[in-house]
Scaffold this active site. Structure first.
Site, PDB file in Angstrom:
ATOM      1  N   GLU A 173       0.815  -1.222   0.000  1.00 38.74           N
ATOM      2  CA  GLU A 173       0.000   0.000   0.000  1.00 38.74           C
ATOM      3  C   GLU A 173       0.846   1.269   0.000  1.00 38.74           C
ATOM      4  O   GLU A 173       0.655   2.162   0.830  1.00 38.74           O
ATOM      5  CB  GLU A 173      -0.973   0.000   1.195  1.00 38.74           C
ATOM      6  N   GLU A 292      -5.604  -8.133  -0.583  1.00 39.07           N
ATOM      7  CA  GLU A 292      -6.322  -7.842   0.672  1.00 39.07           C
ATOM      8  C   GLU A 292      -7.781  -7.590   0.320  1.00 39.07           C
ATOM      9  O   GLU A 292      -8.083  -6.667  -0.449  1.00 39.07           O
ATOM     10  CB  GLU A 292      -5.745  -6.619   1.401  1.00 39.07           C
TER      11      GLU A 292
HETATM   12  O1  AHR Z   1      -5.342  -5.780   6.880  1.00 35.60           O
HETATM   13  C1  AHR Z   1      -5.145  -4.690   7.724  1.00 35.60           C
HETATM   14  C2  AHR Z   1      -4.389  -3.567   7.049  1.00 35.60           C
HETATM   15  O2  AHR Z   1      -5.164  -3.069   6.001  1.00 35.60           O
HETATM   16  C3  AHR Z   1      -3.094  -3.938   6.370  1.00 35.60           C
HETATM   17  O3  AHR Z   1      -2.008  -3.951   7.228  1.00 35.60           O
HETATM   18  C4  AHR Z   1      -2.935  -2.849   5.362  1.00 35.60           C
HETATM   19  O4  AHR Z   1      -2.203  -3.267   4.240  1.00 35.60           O
HETATM   20  C5  AHR Z   1      -4.350  -2.436   5.027  1.00 35.60           C
HETATM   21  O5  AHR Z   1      -4.521  -1.077   5.083  1.00 35.60           O
END
Ligand code: AHR
Length: 501
Positions: A173, A292
């Site tokens: 990210e 994610e």
């Molecule tokens: O999954 C929780 C968090 O969400 C992760 O660390 C990050 O990559 C995202 O913002």
């Protein structure tokens, strides 16, 4: 009652369902690693400190690939802190989650855990506070067979044979202002390209994931992907997508239709990727690593983060421990339908996360481990979505949502491996059952049909410590098969997997 009709034909396919579509994610965050998967002293823990009850549940969940060790955590992580004798490992501040990282679990221990779980490691490198040098040192340590100081160090640390890690994430990210070492797209694109080239000089077999946007609502979304790929197109194999959904202000109808947003996200990223491919006159295709995705009540986390102070850096605090309802599980099932329907371009996906932290599996220290509601659509889809994803010709009534307007009342995906056909159905209607017919006549004679899924009279029912089995998989007895046509009645707010063999 609402109605929907689906037509499936084995000749009309989307693409193979790659097993990595059913990946998970383990971050050093809260009670995920410590007091989650690793709890020495727990009655079910082995000599390595890993809880066997958790391993059994992770196996049952059916996760194929596990992304590690973060997440935001990785952007401040020194992988060297997590190898070598455990007693000599340093305790460090984890700035991402305002915690203390003890480093009791590192690369070796995590790979040992994965060997027991039976999943593949997908490793992220730190491009927040570090760069190509540390990344290529890690690739050498992990993947080169022998003959150097680092490979000797690996052998001395207990692994003679290389780890042989194929999938690597180039940071996490990096578009997010909250990320340690956050950069603009130009700077990250250059860094990712440089790092990818260096890593491939060590091991040309690597499959590399470059960071896309951390959500579709980021102000840089679209431009971020274009600029980053203009720098990295020939250096990487996948671009990441991240998306989290929550029910806002009691708007259940829009929440249930979150798959509509995921569809649009994937399709926009594919368009951008292919635009850059055209600009580059490249023959290479880049696919998506949706590494994610989940339901996450992010607004609750924002409240919690406000309480951090300089003198309090706890080990394994309770963070992001969302308790999921039936409605959450049905929404998550809808997101899985979106992923399967994009199997041609989504090569890999990681449910974020696995244990305790926005997770399908929960544990109590010294106590039980149990399945959250969201466990069930994931495990059923991972089990049943085999072979090839099929195009679904859907003719359905619509239901109205505040966020997406009128949407089909049913979301559907289907797969077939020749021997069986699986159909995944989400009824988005908040109050009405939906009558569904599926024309399977093109598949020839079929004999057996079964349907299991998640629904409940109380759509906010949960599994928690008081009752760890309040919600479970249910069998839908209305399903029938006659003359190649399947019929089923879906309860309101439900997700169901139907298998026909
Ligand atoms: O999954 C929780 C968090 O969400 C992760 O660390 C990050 O990559 C995202 O913002």
């Amino acid at each position: 009652m609402a109605r929907a009709h689906l037509t499936l034909n084995p000749a009309f396919t989307i693409g193979p369902v790659r097993r990595r579509l059913f990946g998970g994610f383990v971050e050093h965050l809260g009670r995920h690693v410590y007091d989650g998967i690793h709890e020495p002293g727990h009655p079910s823990a082995g000599p390595d400190g890993f809880r066997r009850d958790v391993i059994e549940l992770v196996r049952e969940l059916g996760v194929t690939t596990v992304r590690y060790p973060g997440g935001n955590f990785v952007s401040g992580y020194h992988w060297e802190d997590g190898v070598g004798p455990v007693a000599e490992r340093p305790r460090r501040l984890d700035l991402a989650w305002h915690s203390t990282e003890t480093n009791e679990v590192g690369l070796h221990e995590f790979q040992d855990w994965l060997d027991q779980v039976g999943s593949e490691l997908m490793l992220a490198v730190n491009l927040g506070t570090r760069g190509p040098k540390e990344a290529l040192e890690l690739v050498e340590y992990a993947n080169v067979p022998a003959g150097t100081a680092r490979t000797a160090q690996r052998a001395a640390n207990g692994r003679q044979e290389p780890f042989g890690i194929t999938m690597w994430c180039l940071g996490n990210e990096m578009d997010g202002p909250w990320q340690l070492g956050h950069r603009n797209a130009e700077d990250y694109g250059k860094l990712a390209s440089m790092t990818a080239k260096a890593m491939r000089q060590v091991d040309p077999r690597l499959e590399l994931v470059v960071c896309g946007s951390s959500s579709r609502s980021m102000p840089t979304f679209g431009e971020w992907e274009r600029i980053v790929l203009e720098h990295t197109y020939e250096d990487v194999d996948y671009i990441s997508c991240h998306a989290y959904y929550e029910e806002r202000e009691g708007d259940l109808a829009s929440f249930l239709a979150s798959g509509v947003d995921m569809d649009a996200f994937i399709e926009a990223v594919v368009a951008t990727v292919d635009h850059v491919r055209a600009l580059k006159r490249s023959d290479k295709r880049i696919d998506i690593s949706f590494d994610e995705w989940n339901v996450w009540y992010l607004s609750r986390w924002a409240e919690q983060a406000r309480t951090f102070t300089i003198d309090d850096w706890p080990v394994a605090p309770r963070l992001l421990e969302d308790v999921y309802s039936v409605a959450d599980a049905v929404t998550l099932g809808g997101l899985l339908i979106s992923l399967v329907n994009h199997a041609d371009r989504v090569a890999s996906a990681s449910l974020a996360q696995l244990v305790n932290v926005i997770a399908p599996i929960m544990t109590e220290p010294g106590g039980p481990a149990w399945r959250q509601t969201t466990f069930f659509p994931f495990s059923e889809t991972s089990r049943a979505a085999r072979g090839t994803a099929l195009q679904v010709a859907l003719d359905a009534d619509t239901t109205t949502t505040a966020r997406f307007g009128a949407v089909p009342v049913v979301a559907a995906a289907a797969t077939s491996d020749g021997a069986s056909v699986s159909v995944f159905l989400q009824n988005r209607h908040t109050t009405e059952a939906t009558s569904v017919t599926v024309d399977l006549s093109a598949f020839g004679p079929r004999r057996t049909v079964s349907a299991r899924g998640v629904w409940d009279e109380d759509v906010y029912a949960v599994n928690d410590l008081r009752d760890t089995e309040r919600v479970g998989l249910r069998t839908n007895d209305t399903v029938a098969l006659s003359d190649g046509v399947l019929t089923i009645e879906l309860p309101p707010v439900s997700w169901t997997a139907v298998t026909v063999a």
